[in-house]
Design an enzyme around this catalytic site. Sequence first.
Site, PDB file in Angstrom:
ATOM      1  N   LYS A 297     -37.205  55.776  -1.904  1.00  0.00           N
ATOM      2  CA  LYS A 297     -38.761  55.373  -1.869  1.00  0.00           C
ATOM      3  C   LYS A 297     -39.440  54.811  -3.198  1.00  0.00           C
ATOM      4  O   LYS A 297     -39.965  53.726  -3.317  1.00  0.00           O
ATOM      5  CB  LYS A 297     -39.513  56.445  -1.372  1.00  0.00           C
ATOM      6  CG  LYS A 297     -39.361  56.757   0.126  1.00  0.00           C
ATOM      7  CD  LYS A 297     -40.333  57.813   0.707  1.00  0.00           C
ATOM      8  CE  LYS A 297     -40.113  58.182   1.941  1.00  0.00           C
ATOM      9  NZ  LYS A 297     -40.554  57.012   2.981  1.00  0.00           N
TER      10      LYS A 297
ATOM     11  N   ASN B 233     -45.773  59.804  15.219  1.00  0.00           N
ATOM     12  CA  ASN B 233     -45.065  59.394  16.044  1.00  0.00           C
ATOM     13  C   ASN B 233     -45.398  59.614  17.612  1.00  0.00           C
ATOM     14  O   ASN B 233     -45.424  60.974  17.741  1.00  0.00           O
ATOM     15  CB  ASN B 233     -43.665  59.606  15.835  1.00  0.00           C
ATOM     16  CG  ASN B 233     -42.499  58.794  16.450  1.00  0.00           C
ATOM     17  OD1 ASN B 233     -42.787  58.066  16.883  1.00  0.00           O
ATOM     18  ND2 ASN B 233     -41.405  59.664  16.583  1.00  0.00           N
TER      19      ASN B 233
ATOM     20  N   SER C 159     -43.797  62.062   5.002  1.00  0.00           N
ATOM     21  CA  SER C 159     -44.247  63.191   5.560  1.00  0.00           C
ATOM     22  C   SER C 159     -44.340  64.475   4.638  1.00  0.00           C
ATOM     23  O   SER C 159     -44.639  65.416   5.235  1.00  0.00           O
ATOM     24  CB  SER C 159     -43.561  63.756   6.879  1.00  0.00           C
ATOM     25  OG  SER C 159     -42.169  63.197   7.082  1.00  0.00           O
TER      26      SER C 159
ATOM     27  N   GLU D 186     -36.524  59.293   4.340  1.00  0.00           N
ATOM     28  CA  GLU D 186     -37.308  60.133   3.439  1.00  0.00           C
ATOM     29  C   GLU D 186     -36.474  60.699   2.174  1.00  0.00           C
ATOM     30  O   GLU D 186     -36.098  61.940   2.065  1.00  0.00           O
ATOM     31  CB  GLU D 186     -37.712  61.376   4.335  1.00  0.00           C
ATOM     32  CG  GLU D 186     -38.499  62.539   3.465  1.00  0.00           C
ATOM     33  CD  GLU D 186     -40.118  62.145   3.680  1.00  0.00           C
ATOM     34  OE1 GLU D 186     -40.419  60.885   3.658  1.00  0.00           O
ATOM     35  OE2 GLU D 186     -40.916  63.010   3.686  1.00  0.00           O
TER      36      GLU D 186
ATOM     37  N   MET E 108     -40.849  54.744  12.635  1.00  0.00           N
ATOM     38  CA  MET E 108     -42.465  54.570  12.147  1.00  0.00           C
ATOM     39  C   MET E 108     -42.498  53.202  11.800  1.00  0.00           C
ATOM     40  O   MET E 108     -44.057  52.703  12.202  1.00  0.00           O
ATOM     41  CB  MET E 108     -42.335  55.607  10.803  1.00  0.00           C
ATOM     42  CG  MET E 108     -42.029  56.916  11.153  1.00  0.00           C
ATOM     43  SD  MET E 108     -43.217  57.612  12.744  1.00  0.00           S
ATOM     44  CE  MET E 108     -44.818  57.328  12.173  1.00  0.00           C
TER      45      MET E 108
ATOM     46  N   HIS F  85     -50.003  58.584   5.927  1.00  0.00           N
ATOM     47  CA  HIS F  85     -49.044  59.341   6.914  1.00  0.00           C
ATOM     48  C   HIS F  85     -49.495  59.111   8.241  1.00  0.00           C
ATOM     49  O   HIS F  85     -50.678  59.843   8.865  1.00  0.00           O
ATOM     50  CB  HIS F  85     -49.240  60.744   6.565  1.00  0.00           C
ATOM     51  CG  HIS F  85     -48.182  61.700   7.424  1.00  0.00           C
ATOM     52  ND1 HIS F  85     -48.163  63.266   7.059  1.00  0.00           N
ATOM     53  CD2 HIS F  85     -46.803  61.357   8.099  1.00  0.00           C
ATOM     54  CE1 HIS F  85     -47.370  63.460   8.096  1.00  0.00           C
ATOM     55  NE2 HIS F  85     -46.488  62.724   8.544  1.00  0.00           N
TER      56      HIS F  85
ATOM     57  N   VAL G 213     -39.288  53.777   4.579  1.00  0.00           N
ATOM     58  CA  VAL G 213     -38.130  53.916   4.454  1.00  0.00           C
ATOM     59  C   VAL G 213     -37.511  55.353   4.585  1.00  0.00           C
ATOM     60  O   VAL G 213     -38.622  56.244   4.548  1.00  0.00           O
ATOM     61  CB  VAL G 213     -37.448  53.236   3.389  1.00  0.00           C
ATOM     62  CG1 VAL G 213     -37.948  51.674   3.299  1.00  0.00           C
ATOM     63  CG2 VAL G 213     -38.009  53.933   2.086  1.00  0.00           C
TER      64      VAL G 213
HETATM   65  P1  NAD Z   1     -36.098  55.757  10.175  1.00  0.00           P
HETATM   66  O1  NAD Z   1     -34.548  56.060   9.706  1.00  0.00           O
HETATM   67  O2  NAD Z   1     -36.150  55.537  11.850  1.00  0.00           O
HETATM   68  O3  NAD Z   1     -36.291  54.162   9.680  1.00  0.00           O
HETATM   69  C1  NAD Z   1     -36.279  53.918   8.235  1.00  0.00           C
HETATM   70  C2  NAD Z   1     -35.660  52.357   8.088  1.00  0.00           C
HETATM   71  O4  NAD Z   1     -35.887  51.948   6.792  1.00  0.00           O
HETATM   72  C3  NAD Z   1     -34.460  52.039   8.598  1.00  0.00           C
HETATM   73  O5  NAD Z   1     -34.236  51.062   9.604  1.00  0.00           O
HETATM   74  C4  NAD Z   1     -33.500  51.489   7.425  1.00  0.00           C
HETATM   75  O6  NAD Z   1     -32.698  50.617   7.549  1.00  0.00           O
HETATM   76  C5  NAD Z   1     -34.733  50.864   6.751  1.00  0.00           C
HETATM   77  N1  NAD Z   1     -34.552  50.782   5.273  1.00  0.00           N
HETATM   78  C6  NAD Z   1     -33.804  51.623   4.322  1.00  0.00           C
HETATM   79  N2  NAD Z   1     -33.999  51.109   3.120  1.00  0.00           N
HETATM   80  C7  NAD Z   1     -34.523  50.055   3.026  1.00  0.00           C
HETATM   81  C8  NAD Z   1     -35.152  49.061   2.130  1.00  0.00           C
HETATM   82  N3  NAD Z   1     -34.822  49.351   0.790  1.00  0.00           N
HETATM   83  N4  NAD Z   1     -35.928  47.830   2.613  1.00  0.00           N
HETATM   84  C9  NAD Z   1     -36.068  48.061   3.744  1.00  0.00           C
HETATM   85  N5  NAD Z   1     -35.814  48.724   4.883  1.00  0.00           N
HETATM   86  C10 NAD Z   1     -35.115  49.904   4.383  1.00  0.00           C
HETATM   87  O7  NAD Z   1     -37.024  56.483   9.656  1.00  0.00           O
HETATM   88  P2  NAD Z   1     -38.497  56.918  10.140  1.00  0.00           P
HETATM   89  O8  NAD Z   1     -38.160  57.980  11.300  1.00  0.00           O
HETATM   90  O9  NAD Z   1     -39.305  55.579  10.566  1.00  0.00           O
HETATM   91  O10 NAD Z   1     -39.182  57.557   9.067  1.00  0.00           O
HETATM   92  C11 NAD Z   1     -39.645  56.729   7.996  1.00  0.00           C
HETATM   93  C12 NAD Z   1     -40.692  57.524   6.885  1.00  0.00           C
HETATM   94  O11 NAD Z   1     -41.854  57.753   7.873  1.00  0.00           O
HETATM   95  C13 NAD Z   1     -40.068  58.575   6.497  1.00  0.00           C
HETATM   96  O12 NAD Z   1     -40.681  58.836   4.997  1.00  0.00           O
HETATM   97  C14 NAD Z   1     -40.218  59.891   7.431  1.00  0.00           C
HETATM   98  O13 NAD Z   1     -40.417  61.137   6.702  1.00  0.00           O
HETATM   99  C15 NAD Z   1     -41.688  59.538   7.615  1.00  0.00           C
HETATM  100  N6  NAD Z   1     -42.203  59.976   9.068  1.00  0.00           N
HETATM  101  C16 NAD Z   1     -41.431  60.009  10.179  1.00  0.00           C
HETATM  102  C17 NAD Z   1     -41.839  60.531  11.155  1.00  0.00           C
HETATM  103  C18 NAD Z   1     -41.020  60.610  12.673  1.00  0.00           C
HETATM  104  O14 NAD Z   1     -41.435  61.049  13.560  1.00  0.00           O
HETATM  105  N7  NAD Z   1     -39.979  59.721  12.807  1.00  0.00           N
HETATM  106  C19 NAD Z   1     -43.216  60.830  11.344  1.00  0.00           C
HETATM  107  C20 NAD Z   1     -44.174  60.820  10.369  1.00  0.00           C
HETATM  108  C21 NAD Z   1     -43.670  60.413   9.312  1.00  0.00           C
END
Ligand code: NAD
Length: 305
Positions: A107, A151, A127, A102, A23, A148, A100
């Site tokens: 967070k 993707n 989410s 979930e 994201m 929010h 970051v």
């Molecule tokens: P992801 O695991 O692909 O990416 C998260 C990133 O955050 C990782 O690269 C991790 O190394 C990094 N990270 C962890 N701790 C950190 C910190 N302290 N500082 C900086 N970076 C840090 O996760 P994602 O799928 O991108 O999801 C991220 C958020 O978006 C979640 O809350 C998820 O629920 C939400 N979301 C995801 C989707 C989806 O389809 N994947 C859709 C909508 C919302």
Amino acid sequence: MTEWSERGAGTSDRCVVVGAGTMGLGIAYVAAGAGHTVELVEVDRDRGAAAVARLGELWDRAVGRGRLTADEAAATRARLTVHAGLAALAPEPAVVVEAVPERPELKRAVLRDAEALRPALLGSNTSSISIGELAEGLARPERFLGLHFFNPVWAMPLLEIVVGPATAPETTAAAVTLAGRLGKDPVVVRDLPGFATSRLGVALGLEAIRMVADGVADPADIDKAMVLGYRHPVGPLELTDLVGLDVRLDIARTLRAAYGDRFAPPPLLEAMVAAGRLGRKSGQGFYHWVDGKRAGAADLTGLAS
Ligand code: NAD
């Protein structure tokens, strides 16, 4: 409020995105494309490098498809930098978007660090976690809300703006303005479990899974019914495969705790997750997936009891 107008969203075009996963890199790509100066923060060096490579591919693709000239792509690319932490960033960006994993504790810690930069607008891409819960420990919860995105961020037009119990009306207005600048169409929703999208989307997905278990029809026909009969762009079972069965199971459990048994995870969903059949990412879900593409029916024998 005086301070607000002196330093409202828009006085800087700096957009900080925390987390360069699925994201975060998408949000960074869209924000840079919209003219923001983007600072993408990622703690994991390999993930940071992977994000840079993926962003390069996206810009190359945009040039290849004639959406950007090479000069425009180079200018957009130059607006984005990647950083290992928040501490070294200059204060007072227009917006910080936290993306970051979930996990509430993670967070909250990231949001507290981000708040120290004194952004005009602070958003979480959660989410499912309550915005009120994430706001605990913030000194200025009135500037915080849910942003929010969906993707892939560059293709999905919706931005679900989640208004927490302490969010100020000016913050919501700034988020709506931001959505417009990013080319997104916003909905503004209250901070109730599942917001609008997950609550409705998961309800439909869970019922479709119960219908598979009941033998109403096979997954392809259940999906086809919604695509052709209700004009859904993708059926609820294919969408469950795309999102990930494990992700949907987690959300169903959260929603069951909030709303009761109408969100109880169907035994078939539990069985499929236990068997490692997580959808597209594992190659098997309600469909068989090859190279990220749907490739026929999956065998559900022994699971749909
Ligand atoms: P992801 O695991 O692909 O990416 C998260 C990133 O955050 C990782 O690269 C991790 O190394 C990094 N990270 C962890 N701790 C950190 C910190 N302290 N500082 C900086 N970076 C840090 O996760 P994602 O799928 O991108 O999801 C991220 C958020 O978006 C979640 O809350 C998820 O629920 C939400 N979301 C995801 C989707 C989806 O389809 N994947 C859709 C909508 C919302």
